[in-house]
Design an enzyme around this catalytic site. Structure first.
Site, PDB file in Angstrom:
ATOM      1  N   TYR A 143     -13.738  10.694  -6.206  1.00 18.63           N
ATOM      2  CA  TYR A 143     -12.957  11.532  -5.287  1.00 18.63           C
ATOM      3  C   TYR A 143     -11.756  12.085  -6.042  1.00 18.63           C
ATOM      4  O   TYR A 143     -11.023  11.334  -6.683  1.00 18.63           O
ATOM      5  CB  TYR A 143     -12.498  10.694  -4.093  1.00 18.63           C
ATOM      6  CG  TYR A 143     -11.719  11.482  -3.054  1.00 18.63           C
ATOM      7  CD1 TYR A 143     -12.364  12.379  -2.218  1.00 18.63           C
ATOM      8  CD2 TYR A 143     -10.338  11.333  -2.927  1.00 18.63           C
ATOM      9  CE1 TYR A 143     -11.656  13.099  -1.263  1.00 18.63           C
ATOM     10  CE2 TYR A 143      -9.621  12.049  -1.975  1.00 18.63           C
ATOM     11  CZ  TYR A 143     -10.290  12.931  -1.146  1.00 18.63           C
ATOM     12  OH  TYR A 143      -9.590  13.643  -0.206  1.00 18.63           O
ATOM     13  N   ASP A 238      -8.494  11.545 -13.920  1.00 16.91           N
ATOM     14  CA  ASP A 238      -7.792  11.565 -12.643  1.00 16.91           C
ATOM     15  C   ASP A 238      -7.141  10.192 -12.470  1.00 16.91           C
ATOM     16  O   ASP A 238      -7.803   9.209 -12.135  1.00 16.91           O
ATOM     17  CB  ASP A 238      -8.786  11.860 -11.514  1.00 16.91           C
ATOM     18  CG  ASP A 238      -8.096  11.915 -10.156  1.00 16.91           C
ATOM     19  OD1 ASP A 238      -6.961  11.387 -10.034  1.00 16.91           O
ATOM     20  OD2 ASP A 238      -8.694  12.464  -9.215  1.00 16.91           O
ATOM     21  N   LYS A 266       0.815   9.796  -6.331  1.00 19.60           N
ATOM     22  CA  LYS A 266       1.171   8.494  -5.762  1.00 19.60           C
ATOM     23  C   LYS A 266       2.411   7.855  -6.418  1.00 19.60           C
ATOM     24  O   LYS A 266       3.521   8.159  -6.036  1.00 19.60           O
ATOM     25  CB  LYS A 266      -0.046   7.577  -5.797  1.00 19.60           C
ATOM     26  CG  LYS A 266      -1.231   8.203  -5.003  1.00 19.60           C
ATOM     27  CD  LYS A 266      -2.215   7.211  -4.518  1.00 19.60           C
ATOM     28  CE  LYS A 266      -3.499   7.837  -3.998  1.00 19.60           C
ATOM     29  NZ  LYS A 266      -3.494   8.171  -2.591  1.00 19.60           N
TER      30      LYS A 266
HETATM   31  N1  HOZ Z   1      -7.880   9.523   0.689  1.00 25.69           N
HETATM   32  C1  HOZ Z   1      -6.753   8.676   0.485  1.00 25.69           C
HETATM   33  C2  HOZ Z   1      -7.215   7.311   0.155  1.00 25.69           C
HETATM   34  N2  HOZ Z   1      -7.973   7.208  -1.032  1.00 25.69           N
HETATM   35  C3  HOZ Z   1      -5.746   8.730   1.626  1.00 25.69           C
HETATM   36  C4  HOZ Z   1      -6.230   8.284   2.939  1.00 25.69           C
HETATM   37  C5  HOZ Z   1      -5.146   8.405   4.023  1.00 25.69           C
HETATM   38  O1  HOZ Z   1      -3.965   8.517   3.743  1.00 25.69           O
HETATM   39  O2  HOZ Z   1      -5.528   8.387   5.173  1.00 25.69           O
END
Ligand code: HOZ
Length: 425
Positions: A143, A238, A266
């Protein structure tokens, strides 16, 4: 115990799609309502119902120092008092650039943006412009945010909600996205044998964090480096999740493999909305206004966010990553013993301060083996732990995050809760 969260969620659903601003947190996969959080301190969060939880999500990664770290808070308040945004350069963005580049020898220049998604989208545009090629390789279950080109066989929320891809992304946009199974070097070699001259870059999480935590097999990252070198493609790490979490020198320092470009997010914003991408000078110099690859943002290099990131990295530079990793290793071993005593087949993948519990007897080294895990059993565990005041990720395709603020009592209370779990009851 969750009444106020339920009320707020009902209200939220009237105005916000699904009641949330990011899908996984809706807790659909674990058959629960989301908890609405009013406060965080160290390893703990407090909900709108006034209930405190030991937090193993930590805002999905940024808070390696824990919630409301005093140094980060002070930096945010002091910066905000001087003004929240200028849309003009400020010293803090230069200082943060300097500190991040010093930690990453592969990063000679860096561009700040406002999220990990923005970082990977921009890195892809740059890789395409630099190589003059359009195709990219990503991994099944990998992802890289919600940029169109990456939404093919994606992890995180796409995997959690079992979406094949997403409407709204024209097939023409993903037809240049080539997919290989994670850890499968021969599959990557095959893609390059067939279309190597057209591939701009490999995008990879050096330790995948969005299909649950999946570690690179020995030699995998080195093989990707060699393939990119052979075909003139760029290797893009990433590190939005792994950056400054796996070690102060990120996963690339830990594994000793140098990418051409790195994306971050982050932790470098310590909970403020920050992303960044950077790498070799000759590549980064192509970005406007030094070069012609356009990318921009009013809130890029935001002074409050930069101050937060600087304060976090200052604290992390002298933090004992090895000690935290050792504590997490011990915690995972204890959990494994408890699962074994209950006759539950579990694999716990871990790296530094991250781990994922997979309820499967198989070794988990790619998305297919991650998907072999029993999601219903994870839901059962999630609900039990939440009932005991332990907040886990609401999906088995995410990594649990431990912070430097977690204390012995947090680990022992979590283990106690696990011991009292009666699987499937
Ligand atoms: N997609 C992120 C976690 N890998 C964020 C999910 C979120 O903040 O709801």
């Amino acid at each position: 115990m969750e009444k106020r969260s339920e009320e707020l969620f009902d209200l939220a659903r009237k105005y916000i799609p699904g009641g949330v601003n990011s899908p996984v947190r809706a807790c659909l996969a674990v058959d629960s309502v989301p908890l609405f959080i009013v406060r965080g301190s160290g390893s703990r969060i407090t909900t709108a119902d006034g209930v405190e939880y030991i937090d193993f999500v930590q805002s999905w990664g940024p808070l390696i120092l824990g919630h409301a770290h005093p140094g980060v808070l002070r930096a945010i308040v002091e910066a905000a008092e001087r003004g929240s945004s200028f849309g003009a350069p400020c010293e803090a963005e230069v200082r943060l650039a300097e500190v991040v580049c010093a930690a990453l020898p592969a990063m000679e220049m860096i561009r700040m943006v406002s999220s990990g998604t923005e970082a990977t989208m921009s890195a892809l545009r740059l890789a395409r412009a630099f190589t003059g090629r359009n195709r990219l390789v990503k991994f099944d279950g990998g992802y890289h945010g919600h940029g169109d080109a990456f939404l093919a066989r994606a992890g995180s929320g796409v995997a959690t909600l079992s979406l094949p891809g997403t409407p709204g992304v024209p097939p023409s946009v993903v037809e240049d996205t080539l997919i290989a199974p994670y850890n499968d070097t021969p599959a990557v070699e095959e893609l390059f044998r067939r279309q190597g001259e057209e591939i701009a870059a490999i995008f990879v999480e050096p330790a995948a964090g969005n299909m649950g935590l999946v570690l690179p097999e020995p030699g995998f990252l080195e093989a990707l480096r060699a393939i990119c070198d052979r075909y003139g493609a760029l290797l893009v790490f990433d590190e939005v999740i792994t950056g400054f979490r796996v070690s102060y020198n990120c996963a690339q320092g830990y594994y000793g493999v140098k990418p051409d470009l790195t994306t971050l997010g982050k932790i470098i914003g310590a909970g403020m909305p920050v992303g960044a991408y950077g790498g070799r000078r000759e590549i980064m110099a192509r970005i406007a206004p030094e070069g012609s690859v356009y990318q921009a943002g009013t809130l890029s290099g935001n002074p409050v966010a930069m101050a937060a990131g600087l304060a976090a990295l200052e604290a992390l530079r002298v933090s004992d990553y090895a000690a935290l990793a050792a504590r997490v290793e011990e915690f995972c071993r204890e959990m494994e013993k408890i699962f074994a005593a209950k006759g539950v087949e579990a694999r716990i993948n871990r790296l530094a301060s991250m781990f994922t519990i997979f309820f499967t007897g198989r070794k988990v080294l790619d998305f297919a083996s991650a998907q072999s895990a029993d999601a219903a059993l994870y839901t059962n565990l999630y609900k039990h732990m939440r009932g005991c005041g332990v907040y886990l990720a609401p999906s088995c395709f995410e990594a649990a995050m431990v912070s430097f603020a977690h204390k012995e009592e947090d680990f022992s209370r979590a283990l106690e809760a696990l011991r009292s779990w009666e699987p499937r009851k």
